[in-house]
Design an enzyme around this catalytic site. Structure first.
Site, short mmCIF file in Angstrom:
data_model
loop_
_atom_site.label_atom_id
_atom_site.label_comp_id
_atom_site.label_asym_id
_atom_site.label_seq_id
_atom_site.Cartn_x
_atom_site.Cartn_y
_atom_site.Cartn_z
N SER A 247 33.53 41.84 39.49
CA SER A 247 34.92 41.50 39.26
C SER A 247 35.20 41.56 37.78
CB SER A 247 35.22 40.10 39.80
OG SER A 247 34.56 39.15 39.00
N GLY B 40 37.94 40.07 34.75
CA GLY B 40 39.07 39.23 34.36
C GLY B 40 39.54 39.61 32.97
N THR B 41 40.45 38.82 32.44
CA THR B 41 40.99 39.15 31.12
C THR B 41 39.91 39.02 30.05
OG1 THR B 41 43.00 38.14 31.90
CG2 THR B 41 42.94 38.73 29.60
N PHE B 42 39.01 38.07 30.21
CA PHE B 42 38.08 37.79 29.14
C PHE B 42 36.64 38.15 29.46
CE2 PHE B 42 41.65 35.02 29.00
CZ PHE B 42 42.15 35.32 27.75
N LYS C 268 27.70 37.61 33.44
CA LYS C 268 29.06 37.59 32.92
C LYS C 268 29.05 38.18 31.52
CE LYS C 268 32.63 34.23 33.38
NZ LYS C 268 32.92 32.82 33.50
N ASP D 262 39.36 23.99 35.24
CA ASP D 262 39.88 25.10 36.05
C ASP D 262 39.40 24.97 37.49
OD1 ASP D 262 41.05 27.39 36.94
OD2 ASP D 262 39.60 28.74 36.02
#
Ligand SMILES: *[C@@H]1O[C@H](CO)[C@@H](O)[C@H](O)[C@H]1NC(C)=O
Ligand SMILES: *[C@@H]1O[C@H](CO)[C@@H](O)[C@H](O)[C@H]1NC(C)=O
Ligand SMILES: *[C@@H]1O[C@H](CO)[C@@H](O)[C@H](O)[C@H]1NC(C)=O
Ligand SMILES: *[C@@H]1O[C@H](CO)[C@@H](O)[C@H](O)[C@H]1NC(C)=O
Ligand SMILES: *[C@@H]1O[C@H](CO)[C@@H](O)[C@H](O)[C@H]1NC(C)=O
Ligand SMILES: *[C@@H]1O[C@H](CO)[C@@H](O)[C@H](O)[C@H]1NC(C)=O
Ligand SMILES: *[C@@H]1O[C@H](CO)[C@@H](O)[C@H](O)[C@H]1NC(C)=O
Ligand SMILES: *[C@@H]1O[C@H](CO)[C@@H](O)[C@H](O)[C@H]1NC(C)=O
Length: 902
Positions: free
Chosen positions: A627, A629-631, A648, A747
């Site tokens: 996946s 994401g933005t960061f 990650k 979060d």
């Protein structure tokens, strides 16, 4: 302690039961049956089945009345045994003594060791489900003796070796499910000879070789799913010969050749997913014959030719993904006729022509990604007449003309990418009306001029703003300080003038974000403005620290490893390109194997199993991407040791905090010791060049959000209520643990909770965006698209995430589990989220039952009762008044009570 209690209760129960149990005398049961009784009692003993014991007290010998068991019509033999979802382990060999068994379901337990060879003696067996356990070793060839078997499910175990040839004898097999194991070798040719075969899955294994020629030609094949293996060769024509195929998933293999024309034969084919292979050639025109087609995903191949207009005949098509291929030509205007089209993704091809207005007009269109092609012409004024669009991705094309003022009609947009085109004119102030814009606004590398409209300051959810490489003039308006969620900003290479406003996201940016604007001054640039501004910035920095300290002492913010690793990142980017040539395979684009500068594994017993070079290599291959994401981007990485990790990869570097390394290392080690069954724990990290990689356990079942909301895509397994309830308890326990340590999570959303192979939930760490600095983290909680809808209402005033705020977010998750609805959905109506929708039920005249997912609540009275009880808990958690919400510890107790009252 709890375990001990359980053990005691168990032993006590067991003693009572076995005493009551000994005298066996029933006329009903014949000799074989009596054997079944003896066998069953032994199985009960071995597996610790308490409820057999309890019932045995009353009806000790009449085992046909025991739960989990069904007898033959004349009550002589056990024909069916269903022991799924009972968290059992132990030796299951004894089951093979129940000779009349036709149906065995042991799924969702923790059985381990080899599958007993003795199962081959169950000659009447028709259904065998051993899925979702931890069986390892080889598939016993003795299973080939089960001549009556219609369904074999060995999925989600740790099975190795190849599919044994002896299974050839299973001539009645209709369903063969082998997914998510470690099977290797090739798919045996005889699979193609199983005339009854309907469902065949073997995805997520290590299978190689070809898909057998002939598979599907003599069978009833409806579903074939072989994704994520190493299969090569062609997609055999035979798959389509019978015309029965409905689902075809071959993603992520090494298949070559082209998609056979015969595909048009399968009128019922609704899903074709063949992305991430090496396919070539055109898409056959016969695709237009597939009137049921809903998903077509063929990205990352070497397909070419034009995009065939026959797709337009597939009126049910909702997703068309042809990204990263060699397609040329235009997007056929008739695509506007696909009224169900939600996502059109054609990035990374050689397409040209104008943006297809007919497609934009489509009311259901949610995402259009035309980036990285050669589209020209201008952005149509009618761009958002159909207002649902959430992603408008048009970057890296040859678009010209002005950005139309009508862009302000795109009120649902989450992401707007127009970078690297030839756009002229000014930035329309109407962009400020796109209040939902969260992920990115990118207008960089164009020819835009004129001032920055102050209206941009209204984009209070926007995380990333890139206006670099234009000819923008004037000051940076103070109003931009309204962009409360901003993290990533770039104004470089313009003609901006005046002082950089005092605004944390600006001062925290690297100075390169403001470079090459002759007239700009103030921090973070080195040019002082000459008056008050400079010193003010410093005061600001000090107060920032104070804020940090206050928050730090009050609520220890749940930061994670990520912070620390960012700090390690080296300033110099390219200097460390050490060349290590040699043993590497060519599959990596260049031979410059990056050198790992720094790496550490915190978990002692995993140190041997982790190879940093393999970690880095895995992140260089797009096919490993899970996946993005933005960061950060998450990759799956297989270690040579067999261990699978989730890695990650962080995208951005914040240089301002590099100086505090040692302090942060200590913090990191402390956090890695934060150990709870329901929290994801960092395993380690690695750094090379300017890239940081964080290592976590690989959780094969994805996120809770996928589990709840996407399970319909996966026809094989539907989540049921007991699983959902146990997930809720797990999440609650994880959060209760954090709160006990005075740690607040920033979060909590179903997208940030992950499921292990037994569907145990693990609460994920905080996004990098919130880690760069905890105080900023709290301020930008709404920044991440996924968190939307989970935020407690008081947050709007306090701007602080608190323990009751966490309880609220948990309540939203519980509502998701109960209703199978997403937290924010247009269906609820303007400004209504899931919580308000549920709270508003009485006013709409709806009973609580009508809120629940009927697919679950109508299964049994017991389930409905439990769901109603859980709904009460969810309503308490989402109370508008923070003080009225229960503590997390209490929530755990209330949920546990629901389970115990069964
Ligand atoms: C025990 O058996 C009797 C009849 O044989 C039946 O009525 C009763 O419901 C059974 N009890 C349980 C707990 O199954
Ligand atoms: C019970 O039924 C099975 C077939 O279902 C038969 O083979 C068996 O002989 C029967 N036993 C008795 C005692 O009737
Ligand atoms: C399970 O029990 C059988 C006898 O019932 C025995 O032969 C076998 O070795 C046992 N398996 C394990 C793994 O203990
Ligand atoms: C295993 O596969 C069979 C046959 O497709 C299916 O009926 C069963 O539900 C599967 N089990 C699980 C746990 O998904
Ligand atoms: C399959 O895996 C086993 C055990 O990991 C290994 O011994 C065997 O050589 C492998 N076979 C193939 C065909 O790769
Ligand atoms: C499959 O069936 C065909 C025709 O019945 C036969 O010729 C072939 O040998 C079989 N293949 C295997 C591997 O059993
Ligand atoms: C299938 O598609 C082809 C090419 O578009 C077309 O010529 C043919 O008539 C279609 N067949 C059927 C049965 O619709
Ligand atoms: C298209 O989708 C609808 C709704 O899912 C379904 O009812 C219809 O049968 C589908 N049409 C075809 C041709 O499959």
């Amino acid at each position: 302690m709890l375990n001990l209690c359980f053990l005691l209760v168990f032993i006590l129960g067991f003693v009572l039961w076995s005493q009551e149990f000994v005298p066996v005398n029933s006329q009903l049961i014949d000799e074989d049956g009596e054997n079944d009784l003896v066998t069953l009692s032994a199985i009960g003993k071995e597996l610790g089945l308490i409820d057999w014991g309890e019932n045995g007290v009353k009806n000790s010998s009449n085992y046909c009345l025991w739960p989990h068991i069904t007898c033959s019509a004349n009550h002589s033999y056990v024909e069916k045994i269903v022991l799924s979802h009972l968290n059992l382990q132990g030796n299951i060999s004894l089951i093979s003594k129940l000779k009349s068994l036709k149906w065995v379901d042991l799924s969702f337990n923790t059985f381990h060791g080899s599958i007993p060879q003795a199962f081959g003696n169950l000659h009447d067996l028709e259904f065998l489900d051993l899925s979702y356990n931890k069986f390892d070793g080889l598939i016993p060839s003795e299973l080939g003796d089960l001549r009556k078997l219609r369904s074999l499910n060995l999925s989600n175990n740790l099975l190795m070796g190849s599919i044994p040839n002896e299974l050839e004898g299973l001539v009645k097999l209709q369903d063969l499910q082998l997914y998510t194991n470690r099977l290797n070798g090739s798919i045996p040719v005889w699979v193609g000879n199983l005339t009854k075969l309907r469902v065949f899955t073997a995805y997520e294994n290590e299978l190689s070789g070809k898909i057998p020629e002939g598979l599907g030609s003599v069978s009833e094949l409806v579903l074939l799913n072989l994704h994520s293996n190493y299969l090569e060769g062609m997609i055999p024509e035979s798959l389509f010969a019978n015309g029965k195929l409905e689902f075809l998933v071959l993603t992520q293999n090494k298949l070559s050749g082209s998609l056979p024309d015969l595909v048009g034969n399968c009128r019922g084919l609704s899903s074709i997913r063949i992305g991430n292979n090496e396919l070539i050639g055109n898409i056959p025109k016969e695709i237009g014959n597939l009137s049921s087609l809903t998903y077509f995903e063929a990205d990352n191949n070497k397909l070419s030719g034009e995009i065939v207009l026959e797709f337009a005949q597939c009126t049910n098509l909702s997703l068309l993904n042809l990204a990263s291929n060699g397609f040329s030509g235009i997007i056929p205007p008739v695509f506007g006729e696909m009224i169900n089209l939600q996502e059109l993704i054609v990035s990374g091809n050689s397409l040209f022509g104008e943006i297809p207005v007919s497609v934009l007009m489509n009311k259901n269109l949610n995402k259009i990604d035309l980036s990285n092609n050669r589209f020209n012409g201008s952005i149509p004024h009618s761009v958002c007449n159909s207002s649902r669009l959430q992603y408008l991705i048009l970057g890296q094309n040859s678009l010209s003309g002005e950005i139309p003022h009508e862009i302000g009609n795109c009120v649902k947009l989450l992401e707007l990418q127009l970078g690297s085109n030839y756009l002229t004119g000014t930035i329309p102030p109407e962009i400020g009306r796109i209040k939902n814009l969260q992920i990115a606004l990118n207008l960089s590398f164009n020819h835009l001029h004129g001032p920055l409209p102050p209206d941009l300051g209204k984009l209070d959810k926007l995380v990333s703003l890139d206006l670099s490489h234009n000819q923008l003039t004037g000051n940076i308006p103070l109003a931009l300080r309204g962009m409360l969620s901003l993290i990533d900003v770039n104004f470089a290479n313009n003609r901006l003038t005046g002082p950089i406003p005092t605004f944390t996201p600006f001062q925290k940016s690297p100075n390169s974000s403001f470079w090459k604007n002759e007239g700009l001054c103030g921090y973070p640039l080195n040019s002082f403005c000459g008056n008050i501004n400079g010193s003010e910035t410093f005061h600001h920095k000090v107060s920032y620290r104070i804020v940090l300290a206050v928050i730090g002492s009050g609520l220890l913010v749940f930061i994670s490893v990520t912070i620390v690793v960012v700090l390690f990142m080296m300033r110099e980017k390219q200097e460390k390109k050490a060349k290590t040539v040699g043993k590497e395979e060519e599959e990596i684009e260049d031979n410059n194997k990056p050198l790992v500068i720094l790496g550490s594994v915190f978990v002692e017993n995993l140190k041997q199993a982790i190879d940093f070079d393999a970690v880095v290599k895995a992140t260089l291959k797009d096919s490993n991407k899970i996946s993005s994401g933005t960061f950060s981007t998450i990759y799956k990485a297989e270690m040579p040791s067999g261990l699978t990790l989730s890695v990650k990869r962080l995208k951005s570097v914040d240089k301002t905090i590099i100086n505090q390394q040692t302090k942060m290392i200590r913090e990191l080690e402390r956090l890695s010791n934060l150990c709870h069954d329901n929290l994801i724990r960092p395993i380690g990290f690695a750094i090379y060049e300017d890239v940081a990689l964080l290592l976590h356990e690989f959780l094969p079942n994805g996120s809770l959000a996928q589990f709840i909301h996407e399970s319909s895509k996966e026809p094989v397994y539907k989540p049921d209520w007991p699983v959902r309830l146990s997930i809720a308890v797990g999440v609650a326990e994880g959060l209760a643990f954090l709160h006990h340590l005075a740690i607040i999570h920033l979060d909590i959303s179903s997208g940030n909770i992950f499921l292990d192979s037994n569907f145990k939930p693990m609460v994920g760490e905080v996004e990098i965006s919130k880690l760069l600095d905890p105080s900023r983290g709290t301020a930008s909680i709404s920044a991440v698209a996924g968190s939307f809808g989970y935020i407690a209402p008081e947050y709007a005033y306090t701007m602080q995430v608190t323990a009751p705020g966490n309880v609220y977010s948990f309540g939203v998750i519980l509502l998701e589990l109960l209703t199978t609805r997403v937290p924010v959905d247009e269906e609820f109506g303007e400004g209504v989220d899931l919580v308000k929708w549920v709270q508003g039920a009485p006013m709409r005249g709806e009973t609580p039952e009508q809120i629940l997912d009927a697919k679950l609540s109508t299964v049994s009275f017991g389930w409905r009762k439990e769901m109603l009880a859980a709904l009460k808990v969810a309503l308490l958690c989402t109370d508008t008044t923070p003080a009225k919400r229960p503590k997390m510890k209490k929530v755990v107790e209330m949920l546990q009570e629901i389970i115990d009252s069964k």
